[in-house]
Design a protein around this motif. Structure first.
Motif, PDB file in Angstrom:
ATOM      1  N   LEU A   1       2.682   4.506  -7.071  1.00 61.23           N
ATOM      2  CA  LEU A   1       1.690   4.475  -5.997  1.00 61.23           C
ATOM      3  C   LEU A   1       2.283   5.221  -4.809  1.00 61.23           C
ATOM      4  N   SER A   2       1.546   6.194  -4.313  1.00 58.33           N
ATOM      5  CA  SER A   2       2.081   6.981  -3.194  1.00 58.33           C
ATOM      6  C   SER A   2       2.233   6.088  -1.964  1.00 58.33           C
ATOM      7  N   ASP A   3       3.190   6.428  -1.130  1.00 62.41           N
ATOM      8  CA  ASP A   3       3.375   5.679   0.112  1.00 62.41           C
ATOM      9  C   ASP A   3       2.096   5.688   0.942  1.00 62.41           C
ATOM     10  N   GLU A   4       1.399   6.829   0.914  1.00 61.36           N
ATOM     11  CA  GLU A   4       0.181   6.929   1.721  1.00 61.36           C
ATOM     12  C   GLU A   4      -0.867   5.928   1.238  1.00 61.36           C
ATOM     13  N   LEU A   5      -1.059   5.881  -0.071  1.00 65.08           N
ATOM     14  CA  LEU A   5      -2.086   4.985  -0.600  1.00 65.08           C
ATOM     15  C   LEU A   5      -1.668   3.520  -0.462  1.00 65.08           C
ATOM     16  N   ALA A   6      -0.374   3.261  -0.659  1.00 63.47           N
ATOM     17  CA  ALA A   6       0.109   1.890  -0.482  1.00 63.47           C
ATOM     18  C   ALA A   6      -0.143   1.430   0.952  1.00 63.47           C
ATOM     19  N   THR A   7       0.184   2.285   1.896  1.00 63.65           N
ATOM     20  CA  THR A   7      -0.024   1.929   3.299  1.00 63.65           C
ATOM     21  C   THR A   7      -1.507   1.767   3.606  1.00 63.65           C
ATOM     22  N   ALA A   8      -2.318   2.655   3.045  1.00 58.08           N
ATOM     23  CA  ALA A   8      -3.766   2.550   3.269  1.00 58.08           C
ATOM     24  C   ALA A   8      -4.298   1.223   2.734  1.00 58.08           C
ATOM     25  N   ALA A   9      -3.824   0.815   1.559  1.00 54.19           N
ATOM     26  CA  ALA A   9      -4.288  -0.447   0.974  1.00 54.19           C
ATOM     27  C   ALA A   9      -3.838  -1.629   1.820  1.00 54.19           C
ATOM     28  N   GLN A  10      -2.599  -1.575   2.309  1.00 54.86           N
ATOM     29  CA  GLN A  10      -2.111  -2.664   3.161  1.00 54.86           C
ATOM     30  C   GLN A  10      -2.898  -2.731   4.466  1.00 54.86           C
ATOM     31  N   GLU A  11      -3.158  -1.562   5.048  1.00 57.61           N
ATOM     32  CA  GLU A  11      -3.903  -1.557   6.308  1.00 57.61           C
ATOM     33  C   GLU A  11      -5.324  -2.064   6.110  1.00 57.61           C
ATOM     34  N   LEU A  12      -5.904  -1.709   4.976  1.00 55.82           N
ATOM     35  CA  LEU A  12      -7.230  -2.216   4.640  1.00 55.82           C
ATOM     36  C   LEU A  12      -7.225  -3.745   4.575  1.00 55.82           C
TER      37      LEU A  12
END
Lengths: 401, 401
Positions: free
Chosen positions: B230-241
């Motif tokens: 999982l890319s860092d970008e997508l992981a962060t996006a999911a966490q922020e969501l």
């Protein structure tokens, strides 16, 4: 279904004599294994009785209470050493499994029995003598010099029943008060260590890293895992010593071998055949905790991995302060817990739910990490805050130096 | 002493509605914090009722039972989403603390309410429609095409209440049987993820790494932490969501945001506002487990560290086999546990003490390590052995490739 399995779950029922924090934490481990610890407690507000479903109120010195505890259980085990040996033989004669068995357990109950057994086995221990008269003591002192340590053979723990005697004046009074005593040389020790192993009836033995136990006023205050600056040779020697003792005595369950480290090696201080304060760090610090391992061992399950989960683990006890029982000076407990969590978000709390009493073990904290100084400072400061409600970061610093 | 503290301990009393494995594991966490979880169970042989000291038997749909549970408790929380909203409002009106509150919880209870809220917030989710008639469905299909997913807005879990509909033939029957439904496009998903956070009334939020959840037949079979590749970008996006949802809905306690990962990012599937199967790995795999964190959050304690304790953690569920409830094919459970421990000494077992039933979640295992393939093979093989009593190392291999 074999007898002794819970018909509701198809899994064993371990019955533990004693309702203290060791039973409480063993129950947590039992829950993961699909079990529910059965506990013999003296009152419904004991530490383990507050959190377990199957509490039997009774007295560990009463055979009928012990029999009622054992009925339907897979095995009976202990959170303390105070059950009379003859009652354990009676339980076994009635067909109950008792682990550790009475012939092993007596070595953790009676310090004279232990000294004789270790002497016969040729294991390292302090110079000692069984003393009944002042003459016995002075004859022993001729060999080892003053001061000597006088210990009641049974019933002592956490420094109770242990007397440092500097000269002949008080000896007669001690003997009169306590009867036969164990006399030991005062060992020129560098520090105290603990070697913990678990042994199953099958004979499997699991060994954790040797730890350093830091005592204050005869009570364990901190445990450092692994023991810092311990040579591989000495660590292995201590582990092998613990394994030999477990095997020779036929221990089933956890065994803690408390050791004095001297310039020449290690000497056996005493034994505990149950989960022990020197192993609380294993809850978070080892892949298998001493509590789970004790259950596995007494049930003759295969033992779990004892690998550490981090390079360093430090456990610090929270001891009741000097204030009177109902006089909890400083912020109330719930507020202390808030603060603990805010200040140390990765220190793990274990609170035993017990009433306050000076010197009583109320709970402990465990910290993990890579650097001993840092981890120790964190654990000690957190425990100290819980105990007295004062944040004193200087204390942590002082511990390091 | 503030009301809602246990006078015996000076610490809070958390009352949980539901006596399943989530309550059982929450109790283990409560014990460490000096507490004892109070549980509302439907029967005395429910998973949590077997191991807790303070069990109230009753029905979560009965307001009187809920009130009796809440009396004297610090806060009421949940191991499932099935308590009627009006009862929760009634508890709050009577002065009880409820966490999460009914206005938040309804988003985990009613999928239509969730879809509307996410739409209003502009958060990513599948195309959806509220459908009452066959015409509603075909109008929706004009946009998204067949097949569509029809879901009952309330009461579904583990794949129940979810229907994949390939054409118009069955639609009338579904609508007749279930009334108003939620229709969703079938998302071209690559896999499912879960983003877990905890939020306290104070507003503090703690976030674990995003995990991959592997489903079989609509039931969670494995959880891989962190989600591999999982890319860092997508992981962060999911966490922020997940953080935005927790904040916007005013969640108190644990929130699991179940996500579909597509080629374009993530879409919200549904929410759980309690400890969740996708977070069982945190017991060993994170410094603070979801169960401890849920307690901390609902009590407005500061939240604990969510750091992982190893690079990789894999949880595998043990699901009841196809055999009938009393027909446990193969070795009895206790023998399976022996074998599990012998074969996988560092896999951690969590057995829920429940009766057998096909497809039922009976327990789970967790393995930790450095290499996902190896850790996953170990966890899956261990869980599979517990479920069917067959050691099949080839299965582990097959999982890897």
């Amino acid at each position: 279904m074999p007898s002794g399995l819970d018909p509701r779950t198809g899994l064993p029922v371990v019955a533990m004599v004693g309702g203290g924090q060791l039973a409480r934490m063993t129950h947590q481990a039992a829950v993961a294994l699909g079990q529910s610890l059965r506990v013999l407690a003296a009152s419904s507000d004991e530490s383990a009785a507050l959190v377990t479903a199957d509490v039997r109120l009774g007295d560990h010195r009463n055979l009928a209470d012990l029999q009622q505890l054992a009925d339907g259980a897979t095995v009976v085990t202990f959170d303390h050493e105070h059950v009379p040996t003859e009652h354990l033989h009676a339980l076994e004669a009635a067909g109950h499994r008792v682990a550790p068995g009475p012939d092993a357990l007596v070595h953790a109950q009676d310090k004279l029995v232990l000294r004789r057994a270790l002497q016969e086995a040729g294991e390292p221990q302090p110079a000692w003598a069984e003393v009944r008269t002042v003459h016995d003591v002075t004859a022993f002192v001729d060999d080892v010099g003053w001061p000597v340590i006088l210990k009641t053979p049974r019933g002592g723990y956490d420094g109770k029943g242990v007397f440092v005697v500097d000269g002949p004046d008080d000896v007669a009074a001690f003997l009169e008060r306590h009867g036969t005593l164990l006399a030991e040389e005062r060992v020129p020790m560098m520090r105290e260590l603990s070697a913990q192993v678990a042994r199953s009836p099958f004979g499997q033995i699991a060994v954790w890293p040797v730890v350093e136990t830091v005592q204050r006023d005869g009570v364990c205050a901190e445990v450092l895992a692994p023991a810092p600056d311990l040579s591989d040779e000495l660590a292995t020697a201590a582990q092998e010593l613990a394994v030999r003792i477990a095997d020779r005595l036929g221990v089933v369950g956890m065994l803690a071998v408390e050791l004095f480290q001297t310039a020449d090696g290690v000497l056996v201080n005493e034994l505990a055949m149950r989960p022990h304060n020197s192993g609380h760090w294993t809850i978070e610090g080892a892949r298998t905790s001493q509590f789970e391992q004790h259950l596995r061992a007494v049930l003759d399950y295969p033992l779990g991995s004892t690998a550490m989960t981090a390079p360093v683990a430090v456990m610090a006890n929270v001891l009741g302060g000097a204030a009177a029982a109902d006089d909890w000076a400083g912020p109330p407990l719930d507020e202390r817990v808030h603060h603990l969590m805010a200040h140390w978000p990765d220190v793990k709390l274990h609170w035993y739910g017990k009433g306050l009493r000076p010197g009583r073990k109320l709970g402990h904290v465990t910290a993990l990490g890579n650097d001993l100084e840092e981890v120790r400072a964190r654990a000690v400061a957190a425990a100290r805050y819980l105990a007295d409600g004062i944040v004193d970061d200087a204390f942590a610093f002082e511990q390091e130096h």
